[in-house]
Structures are given as structure tokens and as C-alpha cells.
Design an enzyme around this catalytic site. Sequence first.
Site, PDB file in Angstrom:
ATOM      1  N   HIS A 221       0.840  -1.207   0.000  1.00 42.85           N
ATOM      2  CA  HIS A 221       0.000   0.000   0.000  1.00 42.85           C
ATOM      3  C   HIS A 221       0.873   1.254   0.000  1.00 42.85           C
ATOM      4  O   HIS A 221       0.631   2.189  -0.777  1.00 42.85           O
ATOM      5  CB  HIS A 221      -0.912  -0.013   1.229  1.00 42.85           C
ATOM      6  CG  HIS A 221      -1.719   1.231   1.418  1.00 42.85           C
ATOM      7  ND1 HIS A 221      -3.028   1.346   1.004  1.00 42.85           N
ATOM      8  CD2 HIS A 221      -1.395   2.433   1.977  1.00 42.85           C
ATOM      9  CE1 HIS A 221      -3.470   2.555   1.295  1.00 42.85           C
ATOM     10  NE2 HIS A 221      -2.505   3.231   1.891  1.00 42.85           N
ATOM     11  N   GLU A 222       1.883   1.271   0.852  1.00 38.33           N
ATOM     12  CA  GLU A 222       2.766   2.438   0.932  1.00 38.33           C
ATOM     13  C   GLU A 222       3.608   2.583  -0.333  1.00 38.33           C
ATOM     14  O   GLU A 222       3.866   3.706  -0.791  1.00 38.33           O
ATOM     15  CB  GLU A 222       3.662   2.345   2.175  1.00 38.33           C
ATOM     16  CG  GLU A 222       2.918   2.293   3.501  1.00 38.33           C
ATOM     17  CD  GLU A 222       1.921   3.433   3.689  1.00 38.33           C
ATOM     18  OE1 GLU A 222       2.130   4.515   3.090  1.00 38.33           O
ATOM     19  OE2 GLU A 222       0.925   3.243   4.400  1.00 38.33           O
TER      20      GLU A 222
ATOM     21  N   HIS B 199       1.621   4.409  -2.899  1.00 37.70           N
ATOM     22  CA  HIS B 199       1.654   5.866  -2.717  1.00 37.70           C
ATOM     23  C   HIS B 199       2.929   6.458  -3.335  1.00 37.70           C
ATOM     24  O   HIS B 199       2.900   7.538  -3.926  1.00 37.70           O
ATOM     25  CB  HIS B 199       1.614   6.218  -1.230  1.00 37.70           C
ATOM     26  CG  HIS B 199       0.234   6.177  -0.631  1.00 37.70           C
ATOM     27  ND1 HIS B 199      -0.841   6.823  -1.198  1.00 37.70           N
ATOM     28  CD2 HIS B 199      -0.240   5.577   0.497  1.00 37.70           C
ATOM     29  CE1 HIS B 199      -1.914   6.629  -0.450  1.00 37.70           C
ATOM     30  NE2 HIS B 199      -1.578   5.881   0.583  1.00 37.70           N
TER      31      HIS B 199
ATOM     32  N   GLU C  77      -6.333   7.026  -1.011  1.00 38.46           N
ATOM     33  CA  GLU C  77      -6.293   5.771  -0.258  1.00 38.46           C
ATOM     34  C   GLU C  77      -6.951   4.635  -1.040  1.00 38.46           C
ATOM     35  O   GLU C  77      -6.477   3.504  -1.029  1.00 38.46           O
ATOM     36  CB  GLU C  77      -6.978   5.941   1.102  1.00 38.46           C
ATOM     37  CG  GLU C  77      -6.269   6.891   2.050  1.00 38.46           C
ATOM     38  CD  GLU C  77      -4.837   6.490   2.334  1.00 38.46           C
ATOM     39  OE1 GLU C  77      -4.534   5.280   2.416  1.00 38.46           O
ATOM     40  OE2 GLU C  77      -3.993   7.399   2.454  1.00 38.46           O
TER      41      GLU C  77
END
Length: 296
Positions: free
Chosen positions: A143-144, A147, A221
Site C-alpha cells: 500500500h505504501e 503511494h 487511499e
Amino acid sequence: MILRDVKRNKNKTYFIAFLFFVFLAAFIFAISLFFAEATSFTVVIAVVISLIVSVGSYYNSDKIILSLNKARVATKEEYAQLNNILEGLCLATGLPMPKLYIMEDSAMNAFATGRNPENAVICLTTGLIERLDKNEVEAVIAHELSHIKNYDILLQTVAIVMVGAVVIVSDIFSRSIYRSSDDRDSDNKFGAIIAIISLIFIILAPIFGELLKLLLSRNREYLADSSAVEITRNKEGLISALKKISGDSEVLEQAHKSSESLFIVSPLKEHRTKPNSIWSTHPNLENRIKAISDIQ
């Protein structure tokens, strides 16, 4: 789709940086007007100071965020398995290996920061590392990384630091005005007008800052969740991680409020108990899980 989002994020960042530069230069010039007469020299000084702060914020935004959250470097010897997970995901995504940082806190959370993939940082709490299983940790790191790949970190980190700088400058200005007003005639209408304008700005600046963070955070998100599933091919790992982190009763003491929007789940207790609040930087957990479940 991803390339379009990356380009849009870069353009937004440059636009925010430009507005910040112009606003700060004008604000510093206004300060000089209050304390002395304006000259060409004061204009130059205002532009130079604004340029230094803007460039410094851009190149040191990641260091500022890490310092605010009291994060430290995680050595490969100390977190060998974690580095192996990160290295494997970087090979899968084609991203350069970001630096790994740790927050010494038993609460579970994580965030990414930096100005580009070559200068990116992923930070995890010790609580998350210890209390999530390998698949869940992998999902959080993916997930990071998403980003980072989408340049969300550039947009959000620069916005947070620059908004913070504006608030600090306005606070310094307000204190100077009140000290200066004690030395001036109480009938000085010009000083009173400037003081009122400054007070209005001081009230509105943090509100606009919060709104900017909300605008930049919520929709990103969803995209990061989707990209994480695409990388790991494991919906359940991310869903399980989000449930555990959101349901964590421990408060992340080290988290700085200004960087709330960077975390995978809001570290602030009040925003977890009121997930539908207009001031929440993150989407509702149920909506996130539903969106992940619907991924084909």
C-alpha cells in the site's frame, strides 16, 4: 490510468509550491509594510526568503516529517525479514528500494514520505511489525509503495510542510503585531486594521490547511488499496491488516497531527471513533473494505 495520476500529482505539487512561494513572498512583504516603509529592497528580501523556505521545504520535507514523528532508521540486521519483504515488492513493482524507518510505538500504523521514488521512505511502527502476520505486513508495505509509485507522497508531504510553514509565519507575525501594538498609540487605525486582518488570517490558515489535506488524502487511499492488491494478489491480507489497524485501541503517541493524512489509517483516536466526520483524512473503513472486495 496510473501515468495520468502521476502526472496530475506532479502538476498539483508544482502548483501548490508556486502558490506557496507567491503567498509567502506577499505575506513577508506585508509584514515589512507594517513595521517600515516598503522599498525595492524589502521586495527583494521577501522574494529571497520565500524562495529559500519553498526550496528548503521541497528538498527537506521527508526529513521534517520523519523528525515530527520521531522515526529512526531500521537497519537490515535488525529487521532482515522486513527488508526482504520490501525488496521482493520493489522487484515486483520495478521501484527503487525506499529507505526503511521505524517508529518505536506499540500502536499499529505506517506511512510513506519523500519527494520521489528515488528519495522515498516507508515507516512502520514496531507494534505493526510485531502484531501483524507476514501477509498483512506485506499488504501494508505494498500500500505504501503504491503511494510512492503514484507520487502521492510528493503531493501530500510538500503540502503538509508548506501549510505548516505558513501557519508558523502567521503565528510569528501575530505575536510581533501584538508586541508592536503595545508600543503604538491606541488610536492608530492602520495598526488596528492590520491586526484584524492578521487575526482573520491566523484563524483561517489552519482551516484551509486541514481542507487541503482532506482533499489530497481520501481518494488516494482507494487507489493505493487497489494498487496494493494488484501487487500482492492478496485481498484478504490487506483487508485483515486494515481491520486490525483500525480496531487497534492503542493510541499512536508519536504521531504528529499535521502528518495524519500520510498514515494508512488515521492515528488520531477521535477520527477513528467518528470515521464519517468531514474532518477525517481517511475514507470510512467499511467503504475501503467493500472497494477492495469488489476488485476483480
